[in-house]
Design a protein around this motif. Structure first.
Motif, PDB file in Angstrom:
ATOM      1  N   ARG A 176       0.809  -1.216   0.000  1.00  0.00           N
ATOM      2  CA  ARG A 176       0.000   0.000   0.000  1.00  0.00           C
ATOM      3  C   ARG A 176       0.850   1.277   0.000  1.00  0.00           C
ATOM      4  O   ARG A 176       0.337   2.356   0.224  1.00  0.00           O
ATOM      5  CB  ARG A 176      -0.923   0.012   1.232  1.00  0.00           C
ATOM      6  N   GLY A 177       2.149   1.145  -0.276  1.00  0.00           N
ATOM      7  CA  GLY A 177       2.981   2.343  -0.240  1.00  0.00           C
ATOM      8  C   GLY A 177       4.222   2.248  -1.092  1.00  0.00           C
ATOM      9  O   GLY A 177       5.244   2.845  -0.781  1.00  0.00           O
ATOM     10  N   GLN A 178       4.146   1.495  -2.199  1.00  0.00           N
ATOM     11  CA  GLN A 178       5.346   1.275  -2.997  1.00  0.00           C
ATOM     12  C   GLN A 178       5.882   2.556  -3.624  1.00  0.00           C
ATOM     13  O   GLN A 178       7.086   2.721  -3.812  1.00  0.00           O
ATOM     14  CB  GLN A 178       5.110   0.213  -4.081  1.00  0.00           C
ATOM     15  N   ASP A 179       5.005   3.506  -3.939  1.00  0.00           N
ATOM     16  CA  ASP A 179       5.467   4.750  -4.534  1.00  0.00           C
ATOM     17  C   ASP A 179       6.199   5.617  -3.501  1.00  0.00           C
ATOM     18  O   ASP A 179       7.271   6.159  -3.772  1.00  0.00           O
ATOM     19  CB  ASP A 179       4.315   5.518  -5.176  1.00  0.00           C
ATOM     20  N   TYR A 180       5.619   5.742  -2.304  1.00  0.00           N
ATOM     21  CA  TYR A 180       6.243   6.517  -1.244  1.00  0.00           C
ATOM     22  C   TYR A 180       7.610   5.924  -0.876  1.00  0.00           C
ATOM     23  O   TYR A 180       8.609   6.637  -0.754  1.00  0.00           O
ATOM     24  CB  TYR A 180       5.318   6.526  -0.028  1.00  0.00           C
ATOM     25  N   ASP A 181       7.656   4.617  -0.750  1.00  0.00           N
ATOM     26  CA  ASP A 181       8.917   3.937  -0.457  1.00  0.00           C
ATOM     27  C   ASP A 181       9.947   4.219  -1.545  1.00  0.00           C
ATOM     28  O   ASP A 181      11.137   4.433  -1.252  1.00  0.00           O
ATOM     29  CB  ASP A 181       8.677   2.425  -0.339  1.00  0.00           C
ATOM     30  N   LEU A 182       9.524   4.248  -2.803  1.00  0.00           N
ATOM     31  CA  LEU A 182      10.441   4.531  -3.913  1.00  0.00           C
ATOM     32  C   LEU A 182      11.076   5.906  -3.762  1.00  0.00           C
ATOM     33  O   LEU A 182      12.299   6.058  -3.875  1.00  0.00           O
ATOM     34  CB  LEU A 182       9.697   4.440  -5.245  1.00  0.00           C
ATOM     35  N   TYR A 183      10.260   6.924  -3.492  1.00  0.00           N
ATOM     36  CA  TYR A 183      10.799   8.286  -3.395  1.00  0.00           C
ATOM     37  C   TYR A 183      11.699   8.439  -2.176  1.00  0.00           C
ATOM     38  O   TYR A 183      12.714   9.142  -2.236  1.00  0.00           O
ATOM     39  CB  TYR A 183       9.653   9.299  -3.371  1.00  0.00           C
ATOM     40  N   LEU A 184      11.355   7.773  -1.088  1.00  0.00           N
ATOM     41  CA  LEU A 184      12.226   7.797   0.090  1.00  0.00           C
ATOM     42  C   LEU A 184      13.590   7.190  -0.238  1.00  0.00           C
ATOM     43  O   LEU A 184      14.641   7.736   0.130  1.00  0.00           O
ATOM     44  CB  LEU A 184      11.578   7.036   1.248  1.00  0.00           C
ATOM     45  N   ARG A 185      13.589   6.060  -0.919  1.00  0.00           N
ATOM     46  CA  ARG A 185      14.859   5.411  -1.257  1.00  0.00           C
ATOM     47  C   ARG A 185      15.665   6.237  -2.255  1.00  0.00           C
ATOM     48  O   ARG A 185      16.906   6.263  -2.197  1.00  0.00           O
ATOM     49  CB  ARG A 185      14.598   3.996  -1.819  1.00  0.00           C
ATOM     50  N   MET A 186      14.980   6.929  -3.158  1.00  0.00           N
ATOM     51  CA  MET A 186      15.687   7.779  -4.121  1.00  0.00           C
ATOM     52  C   MET A 186      16.343   8.961  -3.413  1.00  0.00           C
ATOM     53  O   MET A 186      17.520   9.275  -3.647  1.00  0.00           O
ATOM     54  CB  MET A 186      14.725   8.244  -5.217  1.00  0.00           C
ATOM     55  N   TYR A 187      15.592   9.603  -2.526  1.00  0.00           N
ATOM     56  CA  TYR A 187      16.160  10.732  -1.790  1.00  0.00           C
ATOM     57  C   TYR A 187      17.271  10.282  -0.858  1.00  0.00           C
ATOM     58  O   TYR A 187      18.230  11.024  -0.617  1.00  0.00           O
ATOM     59  CB  TYR A 187      15.061  11.455  -1.008  1.00  0.00           C
ATOM     60  N   ALA A 188      17.172   9.071  -0.339  1.00  0.00           N
ATOM     61  CA  ALA A 188      18.181   8.564   0.594  1.00  0.00           C
ATOM     62  C   ALA A 188      19.552   8.421  -0.058  1.00  0.00           C
ATOM     63  O   ALA A 188      20.578   8.465   0.632  1.00  0.00           O
ATOM     64  CB  ALA A 188      17.743   7.220   1.176  1.00  0.00           C
ATOM     65  N   ILE A 189      19.596   8.261  -1.392  1.00  0.00           N
ATOM     66  CA  ILE A 189      20.893   8.156  -2.079  1.00  0.00           C
ATOM     67  C   ILE A 189      21.236   9.434  -2.840  1.00  0.00           C
ATOM     68  O   ILE A 189      22.152   9.449  -3.668  1.00  0.00           O
ATOM     69  CB  ILE A 189      20.942   6.936  -3.023  1.00  0.00           C
TER      70      ILE A 189
END
Length: 273
Positions: A176-189
């Motif tokens: 229920r949150g694959q998009d939010y998780d994607l942006y978090l991981r992108m910003y994390a790197i």
């Protein structure tokens, strides 16, 4: 001429809406693209319709998962099939204004420091357009604390940016949150996104769209929030946002729907620009 933009559309039981989504791409002002349609084992004949659409334009390519695998897997399947330099997202019940691709492509070509670009959107349901949703122009990592500052079907990525994080994370935590998780991981790197301050898509949201996720899914969201916030060095101020999903599960659906319907432009019939 090499393909510049790959439009990915994951779909499931979307026989009534997928044609509108595809046609909104075919009528874009920019025309160097391909459309990758991936069906997640629909039960309503959607895949048969995709194969019919595929015959109508050589730029349309239709695929089907071997079994129902949910959204993150289906999006990754589409990305792997794509050959474009850019990946433009769209959901099967949404559609685009005709200049969306042109404007987002120009932005990324002109602004090499950004890895992806989204936009604002119109909100619509069965009765028409009832509002809009605005996103922050240039989100910093702190803007990801509360929720995703990007409207997922409005986003165009540089494909190499998606490859750096290996696309969407396929996990029970992110159902229920694959998009939010994607942006978090992108910003994390260190990757970074931008939002064009125009409504470039029509985003389907009715009252059922705001239904509460179960505590099971909310726990998953709390877990990926914690992990990504830690990588982004956002603690201790991130702590309240880690538990936010559990609190949000208690908010009545009507309040969520009312909040969005009050933000906008008033109900209209059709906007086709």
């Amino acid at each position: 001429m090499s393909i510049k933009v790959s439009v990915i559309i994951p779909t499931y039981n979307a026989k009534e809406t997928i044609t509108r989504a595809v046609h909104s791409i075919l009528h874009q002002s920019y025309q160097n693209f391909e459309i990758i349609l991936v069906d997640d084992c629909s039960k309503d004949g959607t895949y048969d319709l995709l194969k019919t659409l595929e015959k109508q334009d050589s730029r349309i390519h239709a695929y089907q998962n071997k079994e129902n695998k949910k959204s993150a897997y289906t999006r990754n399947h589409a990305i792997k099939k794509s050959i474009g330099e850019y990946i433009m997202q769209l959901d099967d019940d949404d559609y685009c204004v005709k200049t969306r691709m042109e404007k987002q492509l120009k932005f990324l070509d002109d602004n090499k420091g950004f890895d992806f670009v989204g936009s604002n959107c119109f909100l619509f349901d069965q009765e028409g357009i009832y509002g809009n949703m605005e996103s922050p122009t240039n989100p910093k990592k702190e803007d990801l604390l509360s929720t995703s500052p990007f409207i997922n079907p409005s986003v165009m990525f540089r494909k190499k940016a998606l490859q750096k994080v290996e696309g969407y994370r396929v996990s029970k935590e992110t159902i229920r949150g694959q998009d939010y998780d994607l942006y978090l991981r992108m910003y994390a790197i260190g990757l970074h996104g931008y939002n064009i301050q125009e409504e470039l898509i029509f985003y389907y949201k009715d009252s059922k769209s705001f239904s509460k996720s179960s505590f099971y899914y909310r726990i998953g969201e709390a877990k990926f929030r914690y992990r990504n916030f830690k990588k982004m060095n956002l603690f201790p101020k991130a702590l309240p946002y880690v538990i936010k999903p559990l609190i949000a599960a208690l908010i009545p659906n009507k309040i969520l729907y009312w909040r969005h319907s009050k933000k906008g432009i008033g109900r209209k019939n059709n906007i086709t620009n």
